[in-house]
Design a protein around this motif. Structure first.
Motif, PDB file in Angstrom:
ATOM      1  N   LYS A  26       0.870  -1.161   0.000  1.00 16.71           N
ATOM      2  CA  LYS A  26       0.000   0.000   0.000  1.00 16.71           C
ATOM      3  C   LYS A  26       0.915   1.220   0.000  1.00 16.71           C
ATOM      4  O   LYS A  26       1.955   1.231   0.653  1.00 16.71           O
ATOM      5  CB  LYS A  26      -0.878  -0.090   1.240  1.00 16.71           C
ATOM      6  N   LYS A  27       0.572   2.220  -0.790  1.00 16.81           N
ATOM      7  CA  LYS A  27       1.399   3.424  -0.847  1.00 16.81           C
ATOM      8  C   LYS A  27       1.356   4.118   0.502  1.00 16.81           C
ATOM      9  O   LYS A  27       0.307   4.472   0.995  1.00 16.81           O
ATOM     10  CB  LYS A  27       0.919   4.357  -1.950  1.00 16.81           C
ATOM     11  N   LEU A  28       2.524   4.273   1.090  1.00 12.75           N
ATOM     12  CA  LEU A  28       2.628   4.913   2.397  1.00 12.75           C
ATOM     13  C   LEU A  28       2.642   6.422   2.233  1.00 12.75           C
ATOM     14  O   LEU A  28       3.096   6.949   1.221  1.00 12.75           O
ATOM     15  CB  LEU A  28       3.909   4.454   3.094  1.00 12.75           C
ATOM     16  N   ASP A  29       2.177   7.103   3.251  1.00  9.90           N
ATOM     17  CA  ASP A  29       2.246   8.563   3.275  1.00  9.90           C
ATOM     18  C   ASP A  29       3.554   8.973   3.930  1.00  9.90           C
ATOM     19  O   ASP A  29       3.929   8.441   4.980  1.00  9.90           O
ATOM     20  CB  ASP A  29       1.081   9.149   4.075  1.00  9.90           C
ATOM     21  N   PHE A  30       4.246   9.896   3.306  1.00  7.06           N
ATOM     22  CA  PHE A  30       5.497  10.411   3.829  1.00  7.06           C
ATOM     23  C   PHE A  30       5.302  11.879   4.194  1.00  7.06           C
ATOM     24  O   PHE A  30       4.673  12.629   3.446  1.00  7.06           O
ATOM     25  CB  PHE A  30       6.605  10.314   2.773  1.00  7.06           C
ATOM     26  N   LYS A  31       5.867  12.291   5.334  1.00  5.70           N
ATOM     27  CA  LYS A  31       5.807  13.696   5.727  1.00  5.70           C
ATOM     28  C   LYS A  31       6.578  14.529   4.702  1.00  5.70           C
ATOM     29  O   LYS A  31       7.684  14.167   4.300  1.00  5.70           O
ATOM     30  CB  LYS A  31       6.425  13.880   7.115  1.00  5.70           C
ATOM     31  N   GLN A  32       5.986  15.627   4.266  1.00  3.70           N
ATOM     32  CA  GLN A  32       6.627  16.552   3.335  1.00  3.70           C
ATOM     33  C   GLN A  32       7.414  17.583   4.149  1.00  3.70           C
ATOM     34  O   GLN A  32       6.942  18.057   5.179  1.00  3.70           O
ATOM     35  CB  GLN A  32       5.570  17.282   2.492  1.00  3.70           C
ATOM     36  N   ASP A  33       8.583  17.928   3.686  1.00  8.74           N
ATOM     37  CA  ASP A  33       9.430  18.876   4.409  1.00  8.74           C
ATOM     38  C   ASP A  33      10.427  19.476   3.423  1.00  8.74           C
ATOM     39  O   ASP A  33      10.349  19.216   2.221  1.00  8.74           O
ATOM     40  CB  ASP A  33      10.153  18.154   5.548  1.00  8.74           C
ATOM     41  N   SER A  34      11.355  20.241   3.930  1.00  9.79           N
ATOM     42  CA  SER A  34      12.438  20.747   3.081  1.00  9.79           C
ATOM     43  C   SER A  34      13.733  20.663   3.878  1.00  9.79           C
ATOM     44  O   SER A  34      13.720  20.560   5.101  1.00  9.79           O
ATOM     45  CB  SER A  34      12.169  22.185   2.633  1.00  9.79           C
ATOM     46  N   ARG A  53      10.876   7.726   7.953  1.00  9.87           N
ATOM     47  CA  ARG A  53      11.349   7.526   9.325  1.00  9.87           C
ATOM     48  C   ARG A  53      11.050   6.145   9.877  1.00  9.87           C
ATOM     49  O   ARG A  53      11.783   5.664  10.725  1.00  9.87           O
ATOM     50  CB  ARG A  53      10.727   8.568  10.246  1.00  9.87           C
ATOM     51  N   THR A  54       9.974   5.512   9.437  1.00  7.65           N
ATOM     52  CA  THR A  54       9.614   4.204   9.979  1.00  7.65           C
ATOM     53  C   THR A  54      10.286   3.107   9.156  1.00  7.65           C
ATOM     54  O   THR A  54      10.661   3.341   7.998  1.00  7.65           O
ATOM     55  CB  THR A  54       8.090   3.989   9.939  1.00  7.65           C
ATOM     56  N   PRO A  55      10.422   1.917   9.723  1.00  4.12           N
ATOM     57  CA  PRO A  55      10.992   0.817   8.936  1.00  4.12           C
ATOM     58  C   PRO A  55      10.217   0.574   7.629  1.00  4.12           C
ATOM     59  O   PRO A  55      10.838   0.343   6.583  1.00  4.12           O
ATOM     60  CB  PRO A  55      10.910  -0.385   9.881  1.00  4.12           C
ATOM     61  N   ALA A  56       8.896   0.629   7.675  1.00  2.10           N
ATOM     62  CA  ALA A  56       8.099   0.413   6.457  1.00  2.10           C
ATOM     63  C   ALA A  56       8.360   1.504   5.426  1.00  2.10           C
ATOM     64  O   ALA A  56       8.483   1.221   4.231  1.00  2.10           O
ATOM     65  CB  ALA A  56       6.613   0.347   6.797  1.00  2.10           C
ATOM     66  N   GLN A  57       8.471   2.751   5.858  1.00  2.00           N
ATOM     67  CA  GLN A  57       8.759   3.850   4.931  1.00  2.00           C
ATOM     68  C   GLN A  57      10.152   3.707   4.340  1.00  2.00           C
ATOM     69  O   GLN A  57      10.352   3.912   3.150  1.00  2.00           O
ATOM     70  CB  GLN A  57       8.627   5.196   5.643  1.00  2.00           C
ATOM     71  N   GLN A  60      10.099   0.957   1.705  1.00  2.00           N
ATOM     72  CA  GLN A  60       9.441   1.335   0.447  1.00  2.00           C
ATOM     73  C   GLN A  60      10.216   2.403  -0.298  1.00  2.00           C
ATOM     74  O   GLN A  60      10.416   2.306  -1.506  1.00  2.00           O
ATOM     75  CB  GLN A  60       8.017   1.839   0.714  1.00  2.00           C
ATOM     76  N   GLY A  61      10.675   3.412   0.411  1.00  2.00           N
ATOM     77  CA  GLY A  61      11.451   4.483  -0.213  1.00  2.00           C
ATOM     78  C   GLY A  61      10.847   4.985  -1.505  1.00  2.00           C
ATOM     79  O   GLY A  61       9.659   5.276  -1.573  1.00  2.00           O
ATOM     80  N   LEU A  62      11.665   5.065  -2.530  1.00  2.00           N
ATOM     81  CA  LEU A  62      11.228   5.580  -3.836  1.00  2.00           C
ATOM     82  C   LEU A  62      10.861   4.467  -4.821  1.00  2.00           C
ATOM     83  O   LEU A  62      10.792   4.708  -6.028  1.00  2.00           O
ATOM     84  CB  LEU A  62      12.318   6.482  -4.419  1.00  2.00           C
ATOM     85  N   MET A  63      10.610   3.277  -4.303  1.00  3.74           N
ATOM     86  CA  MET A  63      10.231   2.167  -5.182  1.00  3.74           C
ATOM     87  C   MET A  63       9.011   2.521  -6.026  1.00  3.74           C
ATOM     88  O   MET A  63       8.094   3.189  -5.545  1.00  3.74           O
ATOM     89  CB  MET A  63       9.892   0.917  -4.361  1.00  3.74           C
ATOM     90  N   PHE A  64       9.036   2.051  -7.254  1.00  5.08           N
ATOM     91  CA  PHE A  64       7.932   2.141  -8.207  1.00  5.08           C
ATOM     92  C   PHE A  64       7.641   3.557  -8.711  1.00  5.08           C
ATOM     93  O   PHE A  64       6.690   3.747  -9.448  1.00  5.08           O
ATOM     94  CB  PHE A  64       6.652   1.497  -7.640  1.00  5.08           C
ATOM     95  N   ARG A  65       8.438   4.534  -8.341  1.00  6.31           N
ATOM     96  CA  ARG A  65       8.246   5.892  -8.851  1.00  6.31           C
ATOM     97  C   ARG A  65       8.864   5.985 -10.242  1.00  6.31           C
ATOM     98  O   ARG A  65       9.920   5.422 -10.499  1.00  6.31           O
ATOM     99  CB  ARG A  65       8.911   6.923  -7.951  1.00  6.31           C
ATOM    100  N   GLU A  66       8.220   6.720 -11.120  1.00 11.06           N
ATOM    101  CA  GLU A  66       8.724   6.854 -12.485  1.00 11.06           C
ATOM    102  C   GLU A  66       9.415   8.178 -12.742  1.00 11.06           C
ATOM    103  O   GLU A  66      10.119   8.332 -13.733  1.00 11.06           O
ATOM    104  CB  GLU A  66       7.587   6.629 -13.473  1.00 11.06           C
ATOM    105  N   ARG A  67       9.226   9.132 -11.854  1.00 14.67           N
ATOM    106  CA  ARG A  67       9.867  10.439 -12.018  1.00 14.67           C
ATOM    107  C   ARG A  67       9.891  11.157 -10.672  1.00 14.67           C
ATOM    108  O   ARG A  67       9.149  10.822  -9.765  1.00 14.67           O
ATOM    109  CB  ARG A  67       9.167  11.276 -13.073  1.00 14.67           C
ATOM    110  N   MET A  68      10.749  12.179 -10.615  1.00 15.12           N
ATOM    111  CA  MET A  68      10.846  12.998  -9.415  1.00 15.12           C
ATOM    112  C   MET A  68      11.262  14.402  -9.857  1.00 15.12           C
ATOM    113  O   MET A  68      12.109  14.543 -10.743  1.00 15.12           O
ATOM    114  CB  MET A  68      11.886  12.373  -8.463  1.00 15.12           C
ATOM    115  N   ALA A  69      10.692  15.406  -9.257  1.00 16.12           N
ATOM    116  CA  ALA A  69      11.028  16.791  -9.608  1.00 16.12           C
ATOM    117  C   ALA A  69      12.521  17.036  -9.357  1.00 16.12           C
ATOM    118  O   ALA A  69      13.122  16.411  -8.478  1.00 16.12           O
ATOM    119  CB  ALA A  69      10.186  17.760  -8.772  1.00 16.12           C
ATOM    120  N   PRO A  70      13.130  17.954 -10.121  1.00 17.29           N
ATOM    121  CA  PRO A  70      14.579  18.211  -9.979  1.00 17.29           C
ATOM    122  C   PRO A  70      14.998  18.645  -8.576  1.00 17.29           C
ATOM    123  O   PRO A  70      16.120  18.363  -8.159  1.00 17.29           O
ATOM    124  CB  PRO A  70      14.849  19.332 -10.983  1.00 17.29           C
ATOM    125  N   ASP A  71      14.118  19.316  -7.843  1.00 17.36           N
ATOM    126  CA  ASP A  71      14.473  19.786  -6.498  1.00 17.36           C
ATOM    127  C   ASP A  71      13.894  18.886  -5.411  1.00 17.36           C
ATOM    128  O   ASP A  71      13.828  19.278  -4.250  1.00 17.36           O
ATOM    129  CB  ASP A  71      14.004  21.223  -6.292  1.00 17.36           C
TER     130      ASP A  71
END
Length: 160
Positions: A26-34, A53-57, A60-71
């Motif tokens: 299931k896609k986990l929610d990650f806290k957004q920050d800078s 921060r959690t073991p599950a997060q 999962q990390g960036l698995m299955f992502r197809e793109r990410m913004a440059p910043d």
């Protein structure tokens, strides 16, 4: 009531749904920050991050992502300095992995990790966190070992 053929179809679906070895998560929610990287050579760069921060997060990390913004990036927080090994399983985006010690200082950078590779990528010593960004960004921005990463987990975000 299902016929024998209907039950066979249901069982086949259940089997195929589980055939990925448990990686369909299931896609986990990650806290957004800078966070900000302050370069020794001068200059700063801010990344918009997701915080793992959690073991599950962290798994999962960036698995299955197809793109990410440059910043954009993902900051993996291991809560205390320790040796860390990353890999690119199910990760489609080439990444630079920035390994950061407990004080927020970059101790190692692994550049342009190969998508889908199972080869371990070592921190080469204890680190508190790993920042994953698009492959090639560290060269493009001149980010080097010894530069400082400012974020609340390092207790240095007041310097922003």
């Amino acid at each position: 009531m299902l016929s024998a053929l209907g039950w066979a179809a249901v069982l086949c679906f259940v089997f195929l749904a589980g055939i990925d070895g448990g990686y369909a998560q299931k896609k986990l929610d990650f806290k957004q920050d800078s966070l900000r990287i302050v370069k020794q050579a001068g200059g700063r760069y801010t990344f918009q991050i997701e915080l793992a921060r959690t073991p599950a997060q962290r798994q999962q990390g960036l698995m299955f992502r197809e793109r990410m913004a440059p910043d954009a990036g993902m900051l993996f927080d291991y809560e205390r300095p320790q040796p860390v090994a990353m890999w690119m399983k199910n990760t489609y985006i080439p990444l630079d992995m920035i390994f950061i010690d407990g004080a927020g200082i970059i101790s190692h950078i692994s550049k342009r990790a190969v998508p889908l590779s199972l080869q371990p990528i070592s921190s080469n010593g204890p680190v508190r966190a790993v920042l994953e960004v698009n492959g090639g960004i560290t060269d493009h921005l001149g980010i080097r070992v010894g530069d400082e990463v400012r974020h609340a987990i390092f207790g240095n975000d007041h310097k922003r």
